[in-house]
Design a protein around this motif. Structure first.
Motif, short mmCIF file in Angstrom:
data_model
loop_
_atom_site.label_atom_id
_atom_site.label_comp_id
_atom_site.label_asym_id
_atom_site.label_seq_id
_atom_site.Cartn_x
_atom_site.Cartn_y
_atom_site.Cartn_z
N ILE A 361 0.86 -1.19 0.00
CA ILE A 361 0.00 0.00 0.00
C ILE A 361 0.89 1.24 0.00
CG2 ILE A 361 -1.70 1.33 1.32
CD1 ILE A 361 -2.70 -1.31 2.47
N ALA A 362 0.63 2.15 -0.93
CA ALA A 362 1.36 3.43 -0.94
C ALA A 362 0.46 4.45 -0.26
CB ALA A 362 1.65 3.85 -2.38
N TYR A 363 0.99 5.09 0.81
CA TYR A 363 0.12 6.07 1.49
C TYR A 363 0.35 7.46 0.91
CZ TYR A 363 3.99 5.68 4.98
OH TYR A 363 5.20 5.58 5.62
N VAL A 364 -0.04 7.57 -0.34
CA VAL A 364 0.16 8.83 -1.06
C VAL A 364 -1.16 9.60 -1.19
CG1 VAL A 364 2.20 8.12 -2.37
CG2 VAL A 364 -0.07 7.51 -3.22
N LEU A 365 -2.17 9.18 -0.43
CA LEU A 365 -3.46 9.88 -0.47
C LEU A 365 -3.71 10.59 0.86
CD1 LEU A 365 -5.69 7.09 -2.05
CD2 LEU A 365 -4.39 8.88 -3.21
N LYS A 366 -4.63 11.51 0.82
CA LYS A 366 -4.95 12.26 2.04
C LYS A 366 -5.55 11.33 3.11
CE LYS A 366 -5.28 16.76 0.05
NZ LYS A 366 -4.48 16.27 -1.07
N LYS A 367 -5.41 11.79 4.38
CA LYS A 367 -5.86 10.99 5.52
C LYS A 367 -7.31 10.49 5.36
CE LYS A 367 -6.50 11.87 10.36
NZ LYS A 367 -6.35 12.79 11.46
N GLU A 368 -8.21 11.39 4.96
CA GLU A 368 -9.63 11.03 4.86
C GLU A 368 -9.81 9.91 3.82
OE1 GLU A 368 -8.45 14.27 4.37
OE2 GLU A 368 -8.65 14.54 6.55
N SER A 369 -9.07 10.02 2.72
CA SER A 369 -9.18 9.01 1.67
C SER A 369 -8.61 7.68 2.16
CB SER A 369 -8.40 9.43 0.42
OG SER A 369 -8.88 10.65 -0.05
N LEU A 370 -7.53 7.74 2.94
CA LEU A 370 -6.94 6.50 3.45
C LEU A 370 -7.92 5.78 4.37
CD1 LEU A 370 -3.25 7.59 4.23
CD2 LEU A 370 -4.00 5.95 2.50
N ILE A 371 -8.62 6.55 5.21
CA ILE A 371 -9.59 5.92 6.12
C ILE A 371 -10.67 5.21 5.31
CG2 ILE A 371 -11.37 6.40 7.88
CD1 ILE A 371 -9.50 8.64 8.93
N LYS A 372 -11.16 5.91 4.27
CA LYS A 372 -12.21 5.29 3.44
C LYS A 372 -11.65 4.06 2.73
CE LYS A 372 -15.00 9.33 2.53
NZ LYS A 372 -15.00 10.48 1.68
N ALA A 373 -10.42 4.17 2.24
CA ALA A 373 -9.82 3.06 1.48
C ALA A 373 -9.65 1.83 2.37
CB ALA A 373 -8.47 3.50 0.91
N VAL A 374 -9.19 2.02 3.60
CA VAL A 374 -9.00 0.86 4.49
C VAL A 374 -10.35 0.26 4.87
CG1 VAL A 374 -8.00 0.02 6.66
CG2 VAL A 374 -6.79 1.76 5.35
N ASN A 375 -11.36 1.10 4.98
CA ASN A 375 -12.70 0.57 5.26
C ASN A 375 -13.18 -0.31 4.11
OD1 ASN A 375 -15.06 0.36 6.85
ND2 ASN A 375 -16.08 1.71 5.37
N ILE A 376 -12.87 0.12 2.89
CA ILE A 376 -13.23 -0.70 1.72
C ILE A 376 -12.51 -2.05 1.80
CG2 ILE A 376 -12.99 -0.87 -0.81
CD1 ILE A 376 -13.49 2.21 -0.88
N LEU A 377 -11.22 -2.00 2.17
CA LEU A 377 -10.44 -3.25 2.29
C LEU A 377 -11.10 -4.17 3.33
CD1 LEU A 377 -7.81 -4.88 1.67
CD2 LEU A 377 -6.75 -3.64 3.55
N LYS A 378 -11.49 -3.57 4.45
CA LYS A 378 -12.10 -4.36 5.53
C LYS A 378 -13.39 -5.04 5.05
CE LYS A 378 -14.42 -2.75 9.34
NZ LYS A 378 -14.54 -1.67 10.32
N GLU A 379 -14.24 -4.27 4.39
CA GLU A 379 -15.51 -4.83 3.92
C GLU A 379 -15.27 -5.87 2.85
OE1 GLU A 379 -18.39 -4.30 5.42
OE2 GLU A 379 -17.27 -3.03 6.81
N ALA A 380 -14.27 -5.62 1.99
CA ALA A 380 -13.97 -6.56 0.90
C ALA A 380 -13.51 -7.91 1.47
CB ALA A 380 -12.89 -5.98 0.01
N LEU A 381 -12.67 -7.84 2.52
CA LEU A 381 -12.16 -9.09 3.10
C LEU A 381 -13.29 -9.93 3.71
CD1 LEU A 381 -8.84 -7.81 4.75
CD2 LEU A 381 -9.02 -9.50 2.90
N LYS A 382 -14.38 -9.25 4.12
CA LYS A 382 -15.49 -10.00 4.73
C LYS A 382 -16.19 -10.88 3.69
CE LYS A 382 -16.77 -6.64 8.27
NZ LYS A 382 -17.65 -5.50 8.52
N VAL A 383 -16.19 -10.42 2.42
CA VAL A 383 -16.95 -11.18 1.42
C VAL A 383 -16.08 -11.95 0.43
CG1 VAL A 383 -19.03 -9.76 1.51
CG2 VAL A 383 -17.17 -9.11 -0.04
N TYR A 384 -14.76 -11.65 0.43
CA TYR A 384 -13.88 -12.28 -0.58
C TYR A 384 -13.69 -13.75 -0.27
CZ TYR A 384 -9.71 -13.34 -3.28
OH TYR A 384 -8.80 -13.92 -4.15
N LYS A 385 -13.76 -14.57 -1.35
CA LYS A 385 -13.48 -16.01 -1.20
C LYS A 385 -12.31 -16.33 -2.11
CE LYS A 385 -17.75 -17.39 0.66
NZ LYS A 385 -17.90 -16.08 1.24
N ASP A 386 -11.26 -16.94 -1.54
CA ASP A 386 -10.06 -17.29 -2.33
C ASP A 386 -10.42 -18.29 -3.42
OD1 ASP A 386 -7.54 -16.12 -1.84
OD2 ASP A 386 -7.65 -16.85 0.21
#
Ligand SMILES: Cc1ncc(COP(=O)(O)O)c(C=O)c1O
Length: 386
Positions: A361-386
């Motif tokens: 992960i490159a943290y080249v985005l603003k703080k607010e965007s990073l928070i949203k982005a990590v939330n997306i990662l969190k939700e994605a991991l809940k539904v992703y199936k390998d």
């Protein structure tokens, strides 16, 4: 040639955008920080009638000013020890070409900047990886492990300090350990120091060029890309006090004629950038890093090492194949019309199968965007199936 793990998902991202999704780009080290005005203004003000080639080693005045910049960082080099290149990328290619023949070997702690694989293949050189582990925060592997890997074909050790993709910052003691090995086995020590300014938490960067007795062995790679957020300038340099290395690298420089002329004007002016610019940029990255790491640590099953420098981190995820996961994020997942683009970490290793459950992960985005982005990662991991 391997594909760049950082860029290979671009067609999927383009398609996702066409389909109406917004993407948080965490995959590429393209900072959103503004280039110092002074650099852009110098190009606007230049009174050039003919956009000519420069000298192959770069403009003399620019090289002199770079050596002044290094002196401020306790690195005592003259303009004769510097060859200006078309980005740090070209400096790496020149360094590989200058110190290694086809089939020679370079030892690199992995994970490493993915394009080292590409530069090695382009130079016909074999990468011999030495694993640094997330559990150890990616510290330098023990010296004995290096020595086990040295063969008659080994010509160099390459480090990236501070590290992309790990954010690891080598201590003075670690550099001294490496210095001892390269001297004992008569190898070159190549250090990619393009993130020199990006060092956090009161730590200081120790360059291989500061290490006494290493003059004949040390080759430093540098760039204006990240320092001044000038990735598109395409200016870097190769620095060594070893005259044979410089003379050899100069032949490579002559073969490609010269580094870009306008961009050298911008880079020369950028050297006047006040310390306050860097202070503000560093504060911004520290805040981003802290936000990113805190948010990632809240997700169950995610492991992350806190970076001490640069602006990347490796995150280990509860998945089996991050190539598939990264593509799936772009093609099949969205949270309120948004998704993220990450770099699968497999391409930052040369050991087959390593890093498959990791992303960079490159943290080249603003703080607010990073928070949203990590939330997306969190939700994605809940539904992703390998
Ligand atoms: C560690 C490292 N080295 C070298 C480069 C190449 O930089 P450039 O060619 O833009 O100077 C990069 C770019 O991301 C990098 O991260």
């Amino acid at each position: 040639m391997p594909q760049s793990p950082i860029r290979k998902l671009v067609p999927f991202a383009e398609q996702a955008v066409k389909n109406g999704k917004s993407i948080y780009y965490l995959n590429i080290g393209q900072p959103d920080i503004k280039t110092p005005k002074i650099a852009l203004q110098a190009v606007k003000d230049s009174k050039i009638d003919t956009l000519a080639y420069s000298r192959s080693e770069g403009s003399e005045i620019y090289r002199q000013k770079i050596s002044d910049y290094y002196k401020k960082h306790d690195i005592d080099v003259s303009h004769e020890d510097i060859i200006v290149t078309t980005g740090g990328s070209e400096a790496l290619l020149f360094a590989f070409g200058s110190v290694m023949d086809v089939e020679d070997e370079v030892i690199i702690p992995e994970p490493f900047y993915a394009n080292y694989n590409g530069f090695s293949i382009a130079s016909g050189v074999k990468v011999v990886p030495i694993i640094s582990k997330i559990e150890d925060n990616f510290a330098l592997p023990p010296i004995e492990e290096f020595e086990k890997l040295i063969t008659p074909k080994t010509k160099a050790i390459l480090i990236c300090n501070p590290g992309n993709p790990t954010g690891y910052l080598y201590s003075k003691q670690e550099i001294q350990k490496l210095a001892a090995i390269v001297k004992k086995h008569d190898l070159f020590l190549l250090a990619d120091e393009v993130y020199r300014e990006f060092v956090y938490d009161g730590n200081t960067h120790y360059s291989i060029m500061q290490e006494e007795g290493l003059e004949d062995y040390a080759i430093m790679i540098d760039s204006v890309s990240k320092r001044y957020s000038m990735c598109g300038a395409r200016i870097g340099c190769l620095v060594s006090k070893n005259k044979d290395v410089i003379q050899t690298a100069l032949k490579f420089a002559q073969a490609r004629l010269s580094p870009p002329t306008l961009a050298q004007i911008a880079s020369e002016a950028a050297l006047e950038t006040p310390q306050s610019y860097f202070d503000a940029v560093i504060d911004e990255y520290v805040e981003r890093r802290n936000t990113l790491i805190t948010e990632l640590q809240k997700i169950e099953g995610v492991k992350v090492a806190k970076p001490k420098g640069a602006f990347y981190c490796i995150a280990e995820l509860p998945i089996k194949n991050s190539d598939h996961f990264a593509q799936w994020l772009l093609e099949d997942f969205e949270l309120n019309g948004e998704t993220i683009m990450v770099a699968p970490a497999g391409g930052f290793y040369s050991t087959p199968g390593a890093g498959l459950n990791q992303i960079r992960i490159a943290y080249v985005l603003k703080k607010e965007s990073l928070i949203k982005a990590v939330n997306i990662l969190k939700e994605a991991l809940k539904v992703y199936k390998d």
